[in-house]
Structures are given as structure tokens and as C-alpha cells.
Scaffold this active site. Sequence first.
Site: not given
Length: 391
Positions: A68, A71, A128, A230
Amino acid sequence: MFSRLAKISFAALFLSVGFLIGMSVQPSAAQSNVYDLDTKAKQMILVDFKTGTVLSGKNQDEKMYPSSMTKLMTAYLAFEQLKNGTLSLDDTFSVSKKAWETGGSKMFVRVDTRVRVEDLLRGIIIQSGNDATIVVAEGLAGSEEAFARKMTDKARELGMMNTNFKNASGLPDPDHYTTARDLATLAAALIRNFPEYYHFYSETEFTFSDITQQNRNPLLYRDVGVDGLKTGHTEAAGYGLTASAVRNGQRLIVVVNGLESTRERAQEPERILDWGFREFGTFPLFAAGETVADATVWLGTEARVPLIVQEPVSIVMRRAVRDDLKVTLKTQEPIAAPIEPGSVQGELVVSAPGLDTITVPVVAGEPVERLGSFGRLQSAVQYLVFGESGQ
């Protein structure tokens, strides 16, 4: 004409493990003198934001699955359009069946509804949400596949040469990969280019459709100066985190991946950041426009011309390790007139034992016109008879 070597010793400063010049924050691909810090992460990099100096690394150029942390690039492309005015936070995008059906972490958007861009960004960054990334990808590029190509193109533009994106979420794909160094480059670009939107990364919770979810970044809940960015996790990649923290005016970026648990993901980056802030400091050598030296001029209306650096020159160095750091000015003197301001007239060479040598151009700080024919003759005679001083 002769070569001038002017040495400036900075013995009072500390020995650096590496440095970059000016305001560039992209980690140098040529950086070789990286201090080895033991870590449980399979891949790791620690970077000083202001100078781009790599303070420590482990397998930082090894290809890895970003999960993730992908992202970060999804948000980057959205921020870019927000900044250039082609997109607004109040714009809405339609939720497709594909987005609604996507598994993994979710924002819980509903099919055939429209969602505000600002909510989608919070859904991507805080929650997320894989579904939210597809909504944004389809809204900006028509399809997730087309958006992924734009992501890879932007990666190349930013200097992320070992990155390839196949989707907007980070769901497993053998051809979807990056490196710790490339993620640090992306994080630095986000912080540098979009300060007006970076605050999303420090928000700790977001409620959508009456469902409140917490930000998965564990360091946001600790008093360690972290304000983003993140997390990521898949079975193939392990647990990862791209984080940034500020203490006493210094910002560091850390990327870890391949950890075995959420506990390790909370502990390792905090420990690495503590070490980086404790061991290193940023020390300026020259300000932008500062005169490094005055050089003699041949057949000019002025006898000397200031040589300056156009960008700030800073080094990041270890506080506890003393050694000699030397800055050498290399130029040809006398410099023949006419001289244009900004014309390159030599270079600074920054060196220390065991470190990569850094070179910085020096330029003429002022214009110097050429003497007329009589003045040139008179000046030449004086130089031949009396030397440089003309006395």
C-alpha cells in the site's frame, strides 16, 4: 594562465558519511559511503530531506513489493492535478463495480454513487482504501491500467528508475515493484511539491459512511516528530512503512520493508529515526550567492572578480566523528575579460577521507568588461614587468 588551488579547512566540523549540494532531496544513486545500521528490515533507507544525503541503508536498491505504499504515487498524481487547477477537492468521481468489489483494505464506497475528491484522498491516505484508489484512477485516467502507466511515467520523471506500477493500490502483481530508495525519492517529492496537501498524512482518523477508521501509521501516535506518510503490507512483501519526521528543524525520511509484524513496523523506523537525529546534523558551508574567493582578471576594467556559488552548499555530517573536511577551489587565473555574470569559472571540490568527492561550480558574481586597446597594452606591460599586483 595557471591553475589556482585554494584550500579551505573545516577541521572544526565533523566528518560526514556523505553529502549532496544545494536543495536537492533526491537520494543520490552514486552514494556509496552509507553507514551500516543493523535492522530487522529486509530493505531500509534513511535520508536527510534537505540535502538528500543517504545516512544509512540496507538493500536500498533491491527490488521489492511496495504494497500500500504504492498509494503515495496515487495521491501524488491527484495532488498534481489539484495544484494545476484541473481538479478540485469538491469534484466528485463515480464508484464503479470494479472499485466496489475490490478486496483488501477498504474505504467502503458504494457502487453507483459519487464521492468527493477530498473524501477519496482521505480514504486513500488515512484508511488505505483500495476501492478509493480505483475510483481516483478511473476518474483521472479512465481506467486503472491507464492510470498505472501514468504512475510509472511520473516515477521516471522523479528519478525513480527501479519502479514499475501495475495498479493504483499495491495489490500483489509480480511486475509491480519499487525500491526503498525510490520510495524515499517519492516521499521527498510529496513533501517538497505539495505542502498544502501534506497535512492529510498526519490525520489520525477519518469517518466515511458512518465508519471510522484509524490511520495505520503507528508513529503518528507517538511523540517522535512523525507527520506522515504510509504503511504497507502483503504476504509477499511483509510489513513496510515510509515515514518522515522533523526534530529541531531537521527532517528525515525513513523507508523500511520486509518486517515480520506490526510490532516491528512500529519499533524499527522509530529506532532508526532516533539514531539518525542523534548522530547527524546539517551544517552550511556557503549560502546562495556567497563569495568563495576573488579571482584576478586579465585585461579587464576591474582587477578582480568575485567567484560565487549560485545554490546553498550544505553537508550532513556525523556529530561524533571528528576529521579533516577540505574544500578546494579550482580555477584558472587570471581570468580573461570580458566576463559575463553567471559564467562558470571553476569549481569547489569538497572532500574527506573515505568519502565520495563532491564538486560544485563557481561562477562570476559580477560582469567585467574588456579594456580598450590602449588599456590592454598598458595592462599587459604592467603584468609582464610587475606581475599580478601591477606594482
